[in-house]
Design a protein around this motif. Structure first.
Motif, PDB file in Angstrom:
ATOM      1  N   ALA A 226       0.825  -1.205   0.000  1.00  0.00           N
ATOM      2  CA  ALA A 226       0.000   0.000   0.000  1.00  0.00           C
ATOM      3  C   ALA A 226       0.857   1.251   0.000  1.00  0.00           C
ATOM      4  O   ALA A 226       0.579   2.226  -0.715  1.00  0.00           O
ATOM      5  CB  ALA A 226      -0.933  -0.008   1.205  1.00  0.00           C
ATOM      6  N   LEU A 227       1.930   1.251   0.795  1.00  0.00           N
ATOM      7  CA  LEU A 227       2.824   2.402   0.848  1.00  0.00           C
ATOM      8  C   LEU A 227       3.494   2.629  -0.498  1.00  0.00           C
ATOM      9  O   LEU A 227       3.558   3.764  -0.997  1.00  0.00           O
ATOM     10  CB  LEU A 227       3.877   2.189   1.935  1.00  0.00           C
ATOM     11  N   GLU A 228       3.995   1.544  -1.093  1.00  0.00           N
ATOM     12  CA  GLU A 228       4.686   1.675  -2.383  1.00  0.00           C
ATOM     13  C   GLU A 228       3.757   2.234  -3.455  1.00  0.00           C
ATOM     14  O   GLU A 228       4.131   3.150  -4.198  1.00  0.00           O
ATOM     15  CB  GLU A 228       5.211   0.306  -2.808  1.00  0.00           C
ATOM     16  N   ASN A 229       2.534   1.714  -3.522  1.00  0.00           N
ATOM     17  CA  ASN A 229       1.586   2.192  -4.529  1.00  0.00           C
ATOM     18  C   ASN A 229       1.149   3.623  -4.259  1.00  0.00           C
ATOM     19  O   ASN A 229       0.990   4.420  -5.193  1.00  0.00           O
ATOM     20  CB  ASN A 229       0.356   1.275  -4.582  1.00  0.00           C
ATOM     21  N   PHE A 230       0.975   3.960  -2.989  1.00  0.00           N
ATOM     22  CA  PHE A 230       0.585   5.338  -2.672  1.00  0.00           C
ATOM     23  C   PHE A 230       1.660   6.323  -3.089  1.00  0.00           C
ATOM     24  O   PHE A 230       1.360   7.381  -3.656  1.00  0.00           O
ATOM     25  CB  PHE A 230       0.287   5.484  -1.179  1.00  0.00           C
ATOM     26  N   LEU A 231       2.910   6.005  -2.820  1.00  0.00           N
ATOM     27  CA  LEU A 231       3.995   6.918  -3.179  1.00  0.00           C
ATOM     28  C   LEU A 231       4.060   7.127  -4.688  1.00  0.00           C
ATOM     29  O   LEU A 231       4.319   8.244  -5.157  1.00  0.00           O
ATOM     30  CB  LEU A 231       5.328   6.385  -2.646  1.00  0.00           C
ATOM     31  N   LEU A 232       3.824   6.067  -5.455  1.00  0.00           N
ATOM     32  CA  LEU A 232       3.817   6.202  -6.914  1.00  0.00           C
ATOM     33  C   LEU A 232       2.659   7.073  -7.378  1.00  0.00           C
ATOM     34  O   LEU A 232       2.829   7.968  -8.225  1.00  0.00           O
ATOM     35  CB  LEU A 232       3.742   4.823  -7.566  1.00  0.00           C
ATOM     36  N   ASP A 233       1.469   6.816  -6.831  1.00  0.00           N
ATOM     37  CA  ASP A 233       0.299   7.607  -7.217  1.00  0.00           C
ATOM     38  C   ASP A 233       0.417   9.043  -6.734  1.00  0.00           C
ATOM     39  O   ASP A 233      -0.013   9.982  -7.422  1.00  0.00           O
ATOM     40  CB  ASP A 233      -0.980   6.973  -6.653  1.00  0.00           C
ATOM     41  N   ALA A 234       0.991   9.219  -5.547  1.00  0.00           N
ATOM     42  CA  ALA A 234       1.161  10.571  -5.019  1.00  0.00           C
ATOM     43  C   ALA A 234       2.104  11.393  -5.886  1.00  0.00           C
ATOM     44  O   ALA A 234       1.890  12.585  -6.110  1.00  0.00           O
ATOM     45  CB  ALA A 234       1.688  10.503  -3.581  1.00  0.00           C
ATOM     46  N   GLU A 235       3.148  10.748  -6.377  1.00  0.00           N
ATOM     47  CA  GLU A 235       4.093  11.464  -7.241  1.00  0.00           C
ATOM     48  C   GLU A 235       3.408  11.966  -8.505  1.00  0.00           C
ATOM     49  O   GLU A 235       3.677  13.077  -8.967  1.00  0.00           O
ATOM     50  CB  GLU A 235       5.254  10.535  -7.599  1.00  0.00           C
ATOM     51  N   LYS A 236       2.508  11.162  -9.057  1.00  0.00           N
ATOM     52  CA  LYS A 236       1.778  11.579 -10.252  1.00  0.00           C
ATOM     53  C   LYS A 236       0.890  12.778  -9.965  1.00  0.00           C
ATOM     54  O   LYS A 236       0.637  13.595 -10.855  1.00  0.00           O
ATOM     55  CB  LYS A 236       0.924  10.420 -10.768  1.00  0.00           C
ATOM     56  N   GLU A 237       0.398  12.885  -8.734  1.00  0.00           N
ATOM     57  CA  GLU A 237      -0.475  14.003  -8.358  1.00  0.00           C
ATOM     58  C   GLU A 237       0.308  15.133  -7.696  1.00  0.00           C
ATOM     59  O   GLU A 237      -0.284  16.054  -7.132  1.00  0.00           O
ATOM     60  CB  GLU A 237      -1.573  13.507  -7.399  1.00  0.00           C
ATOM     61  N   HIS A 238       1.650  15.037  -7.760  1.00  0.00           N
ATOM     62  CA  HIS A 238       2.528  16.072  -7.178  1.00  0.00           C
ATOM     63  C   HIS A 238       2.299  16.216  -5.665  1.00  0.00           C
ATOM     64  O   HIS A 238       2.257  17.318  -5.131  1.00  0.00           O
ATOM     65  CB  HIS A 238       2.308  17.415  -7.874  1.00  0.00           C
ATOM     66  N   VAL A 239       2.144  15.082  -5.009  1.00  0.00           N
ATOM     67  CA  VAL A 239       2.023  15.025  -3.550  1.00  0.00           C
ATOM     68  C   VAL A 239       3.278  14.353  -3.013  1.00  0.00           C
ATOM     69  O   VAL A 239       3.703  13.314  -3.529  1.00  0.00           O
ATOM     70  CB  VAL A 239       0.758  14.248  -3.123  1.00  0.00           C
ATOM     71  N   CYS A 240       3.867  14.938  -1.979  1.00  0.00           N
ATOM     72  CA  CYS A 240       5.117  14.406  -1.429  1.00  0.00           C
ATOM     73  C   CYS A 240       4.903  13.929   0.007  1.00  0.00           C
ATOM     74  O   CYS A 240       4.062  14.454   0.737  1.00  0.00           O
ATOM     75  CB  CYS A 240       6.210  15.477  -1.439  1.00  0.00           C
ATOM     76  N   ALA A 241       5.700  12.945   0.381  1.00  0.00           N
ATOM     77  CA  ALA A 241       5.651  12.421   1.745  1.00  0.00           C
ATOM     78  C   ALA A 241       6.652  13.177   2.611  1.00  0.00           C
ATOM     79  O   ALA A 241       7.853  13.128   2.371  1.00  0.00           O
ATOM     80  CB  ALA A 241       5.964  10.930   1.753  1.00  0.00           C
ATOM     81  N   ALA A 242       6.123  13.891   3.610  1.00  0.00           N
ATOM     82  CA  ALA A 242       7.004  14.605   4.533  1.00  0.00           C
ATOM     83  C   ALA A 242       7.799  13.612   5.375  1.00  0.00           C
ATOM     84  O   ALA A 242       8.950  13.868   5.730  1.00  0.00           O
ATOM     85  CB  ALA A 242       6.189  15.531   5.427  1.00  0.00           C
ATOM     86  N   PHE A 243       7.170  12.484   5.692  1.00  0.00           N
ATOM     87  CA  PHE A 243       7.871  11.414   6.420  1.00  0.00           C
ATOM     88  C   PHE A 243       7.155  10.097   6.148  1.00  0.00           C
ATOM     89  O   PHE A 243       5.985  10.082   5.756  1.00  0.00           O
ATOM     90  CB  PHE A 243       7.925  11.690   7.924  1.00  0.00           C
ATOM     91  N   GLN A 244       7.864   9.003   6.337  1.00  0.00           N
ATOM     92  CA  GLN A 244       7.318   7.661   6.181  1.00  0.00           C
ATOM     93  C   GLN A 244       7.717   6.858   7.412  1.00  0.00           C
ATOM     94  O   GLN A 244       8.900   6.563   7.600  1.00  0.00           O
ATOM     95  CB  GLN A 244       7.853   6.983   4.921  1.00  0.00           C
ATOM     96  N   GLU A 245       6.743   6.512   8.218  1.00  0.00           N
ATOM     97  CA  GLU A 245       7.003   5.741   9.437  1.00  0.00           C
ATOM     98  C   GLU A 245       6.357   4.364   9.309  1.00  0.00           C
ATOM     99  O   GLU A 245       5.268   4.229   8.745  1.00  0.00           O
ATOM    100  CB  GLU A 245       6.458   6.469  10.666  1.00  0.00           C
ATOM    101  N   VAL A 246       7.043   3.368   9.834  1.00  0.00           N
ATOM    102  CA  VAL A 246       6.557   1.987   9.769  1.00  0.00           C
ATOM    103  C   VAL A 246       6.490   1.438  11.187  1.00  0.00           C
ATOM    104  O   VAL A 246       7.411   1.637  11.990  1.00  0.00           O
ATOM    105  CB  VAL A 246       7.486   1.115   8.900  1.00  0.00           C
ATOM    106  N   VAL A 247       5.387   0.732  11.501  1.00  0.00           N
ATOM    107  CA  VAL A 247       5.222   0.135  12.828  1.00  0.00           C
ATOM    108  C   VAL A 247       4.983  -1.371  12.664  1.00  0.00           C
ATOM    109  O   VAL A 247       4.491  -1.822  11.619  1.00  0.00           O
ATOM    110  CB  VAL A 247       4.047   0.784  13.594  1.00  0.00           C
ATOM    111  N   PRO A 248       5.331  -2.182  13.685  1.00  0.00           N
ATOM    112  CA  PRO A 248       5.124  -3.637  13.602  1.00  0.00           C
ATOM    113  C   PRO A 248       3.635  -3.972  13.504  1.00  0.00           C
ATOM    114  O   PRO A 248       2.804  -3.352  14.178  1.00  0.00           O
ATOM    115  CB  PRO A 248       5.718  -4.155  14.914  1.00  0.00           C
ATOM    116  N   HIS A 249       3.301  -4.932  12.657  1.00  0.00           N
ATOM    117  CA  HIS A 249       1.889  -5.275  12.487  1.00  0.00           C
ATOM    118  C   HIS A 249       1.387  -6.211  13.581  1.00  0.00           C
ATOM    119  O   HIS A 249       0.192  -6.256  13.854  1.00  0.00           O
ATOM    120  CB  HIS A 249       1.643  -5.892  11.109  1.00  0.00           C
ATOM    121  N   TYR A 250       2.282  -6.989  14.209  1.00  0.00           N
ATOM    122  CA  TYR A 250       1.847  -7.866  15.302  1.00  0.00           C
ATOM    123  C   TYR A 250       1.593  -7.030  16.546  1.00  0.00           C
ATOM    124  O   TYR A 250       2.472  -6.314  17.029  1.00  0.00           O
ATOM    125  CB  TYR A 250       2.902  -8.927  15.608  1.00  0.00           C
ATOM    126  N   LEU A 251       0.395  -7.143  17.071  1.00  0.00           N
ATOM    127  CA  LEU A 251       0.023  -6.313  18.221  1.00  0.00           C
ATOM    128  C   LEU A 251       0.760  -6.728  19.487  1.00  0.00           C
ATOM    129  O   LEU A 251       0.945  -5.919  20.393  1.00  0.00           O
ATOM    130  CB  LEU A 251      -1.494  -6.396  18.450  1.00  0.00           C
TER     131      LEU A 251
END
Length: 831
Positions: free
Chosen positions: A222-247
């Motif tokens: 989801a992150l990879e696809n969003f960044l690609l689509d965001a670039e096409k719409e001239h939207v930039c990520a100020a930061f990218q944070e990742v958290v563990p999915h196991y609760l």
């Protein structure tokens, strides 16, 4: 993109006030719900959201699941309810659908264990070289909810080509039919949701956003696809944070706190959360502690999670938007939830567990019911379960060749045959048409929702939509009530207004605004480059449009042209007055000595020269441009030529004591021939100039709003030779006069010749640098030089002579008067 929507067991206890059941003994079972049928559907739903002690696991023992999650529980109930409704409706005459449900507990390994258990025959999973005739106990699987679990399930089921239909797993990898050939889903792929998210941000001009995602397959994709689509719409990520999915990861809470600190310190005011509800709940609690209010964008994983909407002080976190799958109402489902119990001959351990929690481990919990689930969960979100079950039912109906009374096919069907039918399936349910595309996905779209305030809680409201066929977000602006009454600002740099452009830095969305230079413009916000003005238009700096250039030339009503005309008119008037005086007194000694004929020719030359000044005024054309130069060149040459003859004559007088030299030079003194030859020379120069490079209109490419329309010289050589010719004549006059300055007074005009020629040479010597450097003032400079040169001749040659004539006449008149008076007086005296 479902990453999880859960209510923890402890959280449910707190909401219900039921602390007494925390120690209820709930033992896990591989199959938690089961109903016999001719065709069994496998249901995988993570009713529990945690698996205890995963990190310390060293033996292949059974998993211990905790944290009962109401949302997947209700979704599984929707699938079971739909199966029972199909059985009761006779949709498949003579066929009864059964189900077997297993809880993967949001853990991929447990999901595979569930599939293995459902596919086993006599407690063993057969290993064959060819599975084309494999008739598994479960013919089709519903689930899993999470992409992280659906992906390994799909890879395993692809061995047997048993169809798997998910209602919430949206990872793009599941559309790959090479890896997941038997996977289907009744929702769109995340490929479209990330497009919708990027379109949404572009719609509100949010080009500087933060992103927080999970570290699992679904989160990474989801992150990879969003960044690609965001670039096409001239939207930039100020930061990218990742958290563990196991609760139950011991670092999860610490990581959430670190992410919260980063969000607070970031300049981004909009944050996209690709997380599970449990992660969002922990993050919001951190935000609430510091009263941090931002704009949050929810993935479909938590966009409609009711328990998050009821978090204490949820209104402090700011505006919340998100996309949800298209929802609907399931007929009879609300009544089913209020009278919750397993069907006849069915077993459902999850209902038992829920009721033990809900009713405080009472002795007869199975008989107790209420409407709690209707308020705790948005039951319309379970609509996709109804669609998925009906898709299976339609496929079975077609494979078994069912009519209104019976089905002729074998119920012990080969599961892989359903795959081909599902790809071709097109069915209608609740007045809507559904079908799978070539990737096994639905292509309907999403609802865009906003969490609106309702007291101390939030409620979802649809405020827009994204239809895949249109590819754009439609917003119902009138339904959106912003926290601060205006669209929040989340940009790396402020918008660049019209008249300026973005000067991009190292990051595409970070820039400075640079104003457009002269001759360029922008008429929209945030333009990348300034546009050049089209022909005959221009703009000042920081302009939003180009305007027609103002054409400048010496207009008749402008101050300086008026001054030139007045000067020329006075000059002409002086010439006419002097001509009249010369004609009237041509027999006087003064006029005779000055040379009447030569003086008249000089006046004619000056008159033509004054005429050239008028040609400098008005809108230039090729005829005026030629007249300016030729009239002055020929006219002033005629005047100087006459002065040359006078200088030559004076010089001959100077040579009175050198008879031989005087005699030789006197042969050259032929005034008429000199006038003809000298003027013919200038005439030839002008002729060649006109023929080969004539003066014409100059259209300069000036970098301003004004076009100085003026005449160009054509050939600068012709222009220079014409003026140099006059200058040489003037210099020769000056030399001859200077040489003859000691001639007796009666013949001496050397002084006025020297002075007039010095004036001319000085004026045109000054004219050269001014003419070169002050390009726009060329017409004024040249006309002024001509005017001064002409006046130099008039005041040196003609005004003194006129004064002498008038003074002599006055003296003669006074003398005659005195003589007559003296005679009269003498006659009156007696002798």
């Amino acid at each position: 993109m479902r990453a999880g929507q859960g209510v923890s067991k402890l959280g449910l206890m707190v909401m219900l006030g039921l602390w007494g059941c925390i120690n209820c003994d709930i033992k896990p079972s591989p199959i938690g719900a089961y109903a016999h049928g001719d065709i069994v559907i496998g249901i995988l739903g993570s009713v529990h959201s945690k698996v205890n002690d995963l990190q310390g696991r060293i033996r292949p023992e059974m998993f211990t699941c905790t944290d009962f999650d109401l949302i997947p529980f209700v979704q599984s109930l929707a699938a079971i309810h739909t199966i029972e409704m199909i059985n009761d409706s006779g949709f498949l005459p003579g066929i009864r659908l059964g189900y077997a449900m297993c809880d993967p507990c949001v853990h991929a390994t447990q999901a595979l264990h569930c599939v293995e258990h459902m596919l086993s025959v006599n407690g063993t999973l057969p290993v064959l070289s060819d599975y084309s005739d494999f008739r598994s106990p479960v013919k089709v699987f519903l689930g899993e909810r999470y992409s992280e679990l659906s992906i390994p399930m799909a890879r395993l089921l692809s061995i047997y080509m048993i169809p798997q239909i998910s209602c919430t797993s949206s990872a793009p990898a599941l559309s790959d039919k090479l890896r997941c050939p038997s996977f289907f889903r009744v929702i769109p792929s995340d490929v479209y949701q990330t497009k919708a998210l990027a379109k949404l941000m572009a719609r509100f001009s949010w080009d500087w956003v933060g992103v927080v995602s999970l570290d699992d397959d679904y989160g990474k994709a989801a992150l990879e696809n969003f960044l690609l689509d965001a670039e096409k719409e001239h939207v930039c990520a100020a930061f990218q944070e990742v958290v563990p999915h196991y609760l139950d990861n011991k670092y999860t809470k610490q990581r959430i706190k670190e992410v919260a600190d980063h969000i607070r310190s970031s300049t981004a005011k909009v944050v996209l959360l690709i997380l599970r509800p449990e992660h969002v709940e922990m993050l919001f609690e951190e935000m609430i502690k510091t009263n941090t209010s931002l704009t949050w964008i929810a993935s479909d994983a938590w966009s409609a999670t009711r328990n998050l909407m009821k978090i204490k002080n949820i209104n402090k976190v700011g505006d919340i938007f998100g996309f949800t799958f298209v929802t609907g109402k399931i007929p009879g489902f609300e009544d089913y939830l209020q009278n919750l119990r397993p069907g006849r001959g069915a077993r459902n351990d999850f209902i038992d567990e829920y009721k033990q929690m809900r009713f405080n481990c009472s002795p007869d919990p199975l008989e107790a019911n209420d409407d709690y689930l209707l308020h705790a969960v948005d039951v319309t979100e379970a609509y996709s379960q109804r669609v998925a079950v009906y898709a299976v039912a339609h496929a079975i109906k077609k494979l078994l060749q069912c009519n209104d009374t019976a089905c002729s096919g074998d119920t012990n069907l080969r599961p892989w045959k359903l795959v081909e039918i599902l790809h071709e399936l097109n069915f209608t349910l609740d007045s809507q048409t559904f079908f799978f595309n070539q990737f096994g996905d639905f292509e309907n779209g999403y609802d865009f929702i906003m969490w609106k305030k309702e007291g101390d809680e939030r409620v979802p409201e649809v405020v827009g939509k994204f239809l895949i066929k249109n590819g754009d977000v439609e917003i119902y602006d009138q339904k959106i009530l912003w926290t601060n009454s205006s669209v929040p600002f989340s940009r790396c740099s402020p918008s660049c207004p019209p008249g300026s452009v973005k000067n991009i830095s190292n990051v595409a969305c970070c820039y400075t605004c640079t104003i457009c230079n002269e001759g360029t413009y922008t008429d929209k916000w945030d333009q990348p480059t300034c546009q050049k003005c089209p022909n005959n238009t221009w703009s000042e700096k920081n302009s939003t449009e180009c305007k027609q250039r103002t054409v400048l030339f010496l207009k008749w009503n402008d101050p300086y042209p008026i001054a030139l005309m007045v000067g020329a008119a006075i000059g002409v008037l002086l010439l006419l007055i002097s001509l009249i005086l010369y004609v009237w007194h041509k027999r006087t000694p003064v006029i005779k000595k000055s040379g009447f004929e030569m003086s008249c020719l000089m006046k004619l030359g000056l008159l033509i020269s004054f005429g050239s000044i008028i040609a400098f005024i008005g809108r230039p054309n090729i005829h005026l441009c030629r007249a300016q130069q030729i009239m002055y060149g020929l006219g002033f040459t005629l005047c100087v030529c006459c002065i040359l003859i006078k200088s030559f004559c004076t010089f001959l007088a100077f040579l009175a004591f050198d008879i031989d030299k005087q005699h030789k030079l006197r042969k050259l003194y032929k005034p008429t021939l000199i006038i003809i030859l000298v003027n013919a020379g200038q005439g030839l120069i002008c002729a060649f100039w006109l023929i080969f490079a004539s003066p014409d209109i100059d259209l300069p490419s000036t970098q301003s709003m004004f076009i100085n329309l003026m005449c160009a010289e054509g050939s600068i050589i012709g222009f220079a030779v014409m003026h140099a010719y006059i200058a040489v004549l003037a210099f020769v006059c000056f030399l001859l006069a200077f040489k003859s300055r000691k001639v007796p007074q009666d013949f001496n005009e050397t002084g006025i010749i020297i002075f007039s020629m010095l004036i001319h040479l000085f004026v045109w010597l000054c004219f050269i640098p001014i003419y070169i450097t002050k390009n726009e003032q060329r017409p004024i400079v040249q006309a002024s030089a001509i005017l001064v040169s002409n006046y130099g001749i008039i005041f040196c040659h003609f005004i003194p002579k006129c004064y002498q004539v008038l003074w002599e006449k006055t003296e003669n008149s006074l003398s005659a008067i005195r003589q007559r008076l003296f005679a009269a007086v003498k006659a009156s005296v007696p002798s």
